[in-house]
Scaffold this motif. Structure first.
Motif, short mmCIF file in Angstrom:
data_model
loop_
_atom_site.label_atom_id
_atom_site.label_comp_id
_atom_site.label_asym_id
_atom_site.label_seq_id
_atom_site.Cartn_x
_atom_site.Cartn_y
_atom_site.Cartn_z
N THR A 198 -7.19 -7.73 14.02
CA THR A 198 -7.75 -7.07 12.85
C THR A 198 -9.09 -6.47 13.25
O THR A 198 -9.96 -7.18 13.77
N ARG A 199 -9.24 -5.17 13.02
CA ARG A 199 -10.46 -4.46 13.40
C ARG A 199 -10.95 -3.62 12.22
O ARG A 199 -10.18 -3.30 11.31
N HIS A 200 -12.22 -3.26 12.26
CA HIS A 200 -12.87 -2.58 11.14
C HIS A 200 -13.56 -1.31 11.64
O HIS A 200 -14.15 -1.31 12.73
N PHE A 201 -13.52 -0.26 10.81
CA PHE A 201 -14.03 1.03 11.23
C PHE A 201 -14.77 1.73 10.09
O PHE A 201 -14.35 1.64 8.94
N HIS A 202 -15.84 2.43 10.45
CA HIS A 202 -16.51 3.35 9.54
C HIS A 202 -16.10 4.76 9.92
O HIS A 202 -16.10 5.11 11.11
N THR A 203 -15.78 5.58 8.93
CA THR A 203 -15.40 6.97 9.18
C THR A 203 -16.06 7.86 8.14
O THR A 203 -16.50 7.39 7.08
N TYR A 204 -16.12 9.15 8.45
CA TYR A 204 -16.50 10.16 7.46
C TYR A 204 -15.29 11.04 7.20
O TYR A 204 -14.78 11.70 8.12
N CYS A 205 -14.81 11.03 5.96
CA CYS A 205 -13.66 11.83 5.56
C CYS A 205 -14.08 12.85 4.50
O CYS A 205 -14.92 12.55 3.66
N ASP A 206 -13.46 14.01 4.57
CA ASP A 206 -13.69 15.05 3.58
C ASP A 206 -12.68 14.86 2.46
O ASP A 206 -11.50 15.18 2.61
N LEU A 207 -13.13 14.34 1.33
CA LEU A 207 -12.21 14.00 0.25
C LEU A 207 -11.71 15.21 -0.51
O LEU A 207 -10.82 15.09 -1.36
N ALA A 208 -12.25 16.40 -0.21
CA ALA A 208 -11.67 17.62 -0.78
C ALA A 208 -10.27 17.85 -0.20
O ALA A 208 -9.46 18.54 -0.80
N ASP A 209 -10.03 17.26 0.95
CA ASP A 209 -8.72 17.30 1.60
C ASP A 209 -8.09 15.92 1.39
O ASP A 209 -8.49 14.95 2.03
N LYS A 210 -7.15 15.82 0.48
CA LYS A 210 -6.60 14.52 0.10
C LYS A 210 -5.93 13.78 1.25
O LYS A 210 -5.84 12.56 1.24
N GLY A 211 -5.47 14.50 2.27
CA GLY A 211 -4.80 13.85 3.39
C GLY A 211 -5.73 13.37 4.48
O GLY A 211 -5.29 12.72 5.44
#
Length: 201
Positions: free
Chosen positions: A94-107
């Protein structure tokens, strides 16, 4: 996610708590920080964190949403880009990650999840040139990195720079993207210097 913002790993290894907070805005020194939409700088960045950091961020504020193994922060970094944290089971760990996602793009969160699993499931450790440069930028203290200013040719202004040691010549600034293999190896920690090179995805 915007094609100008490829999904990219920005630090090798597991970030400490201090590293995590510093990496949340590793572009804060840019000269045009408060001008225009800088979503493309952040969207697609990711790095690994410890469970304690993931739990802390979940408890910090009520999340914008929780979906299974991921949750999104309600405070946005830029435009529609926000932190999305993942807890993933990869190779029976089990591993954990921080990401930056553009939520204007639902996918974008699902593509981020798939990219992390694909990158971290490889049996042989390797780093692309791009990953080496991103690690150097992320790991270099603010005092030793910056952005090309007015003394640089117009075509280079605004590009990332790092301070190098030139022996008898002393220290000098060089564009991050122009580092040679020898200079990259000198800037990487010993355990990362001799990893094989992988082709960027």
């Amino acid at each position: 996610m915007n094609s100008a913002s490829p999904i990219r790993k920005i630090l090798q290894g597991v970030a400490t708590r201090a590293d995590m907070f510093r990496l949340f805005d590793r572009h804060k020194q840019r000269p045009d920080r408060f001008e225009g939409d800088k979503s493309a700088l952040y969207a697609g960045e990711w790095f690994e964190i410890a469970q304690q950091q993931c739990d802390y961020m979940l408890d910090l504020l009520p999340p914008l949403w929780i979906r299974g193994e991921m949750f999104a922060m309600r405070e946005f970094m830029a435009g529609s880009v926000t932190s999305v944290f993942f807890t993933l089971r990869i190779d029976n760990r089990t591993r954990h990650f921080h990401t930056y996602c553009d939520l204007a793009d639902k996918g974008s969160p699902d593509r981020m999840r798939a990219a992390i699993i694909e990158r971290e499931s490889r049996p042989v450790k390797a780093m692309s040139r791009e990953e080496r440069l991103e690690h150097i930028w992320s790991a270099t203290h603010d005092d030793y990195r910056g952005y090309a200013g007015e003394r640089w040719p117009v075509s280079d202004r605004g590009k990332r720079t790092v301070l190098l040691y030139g022996g008898k010549e002393g220290t000098f600034l060089k564009l991050l993207e122009q580092l040679t293999d020898v200079e990259i190896a000198a800037k990487l920690p010993v355990q990362l210097r001799h990893l094989p090179e992988r082709q960027a995805a």
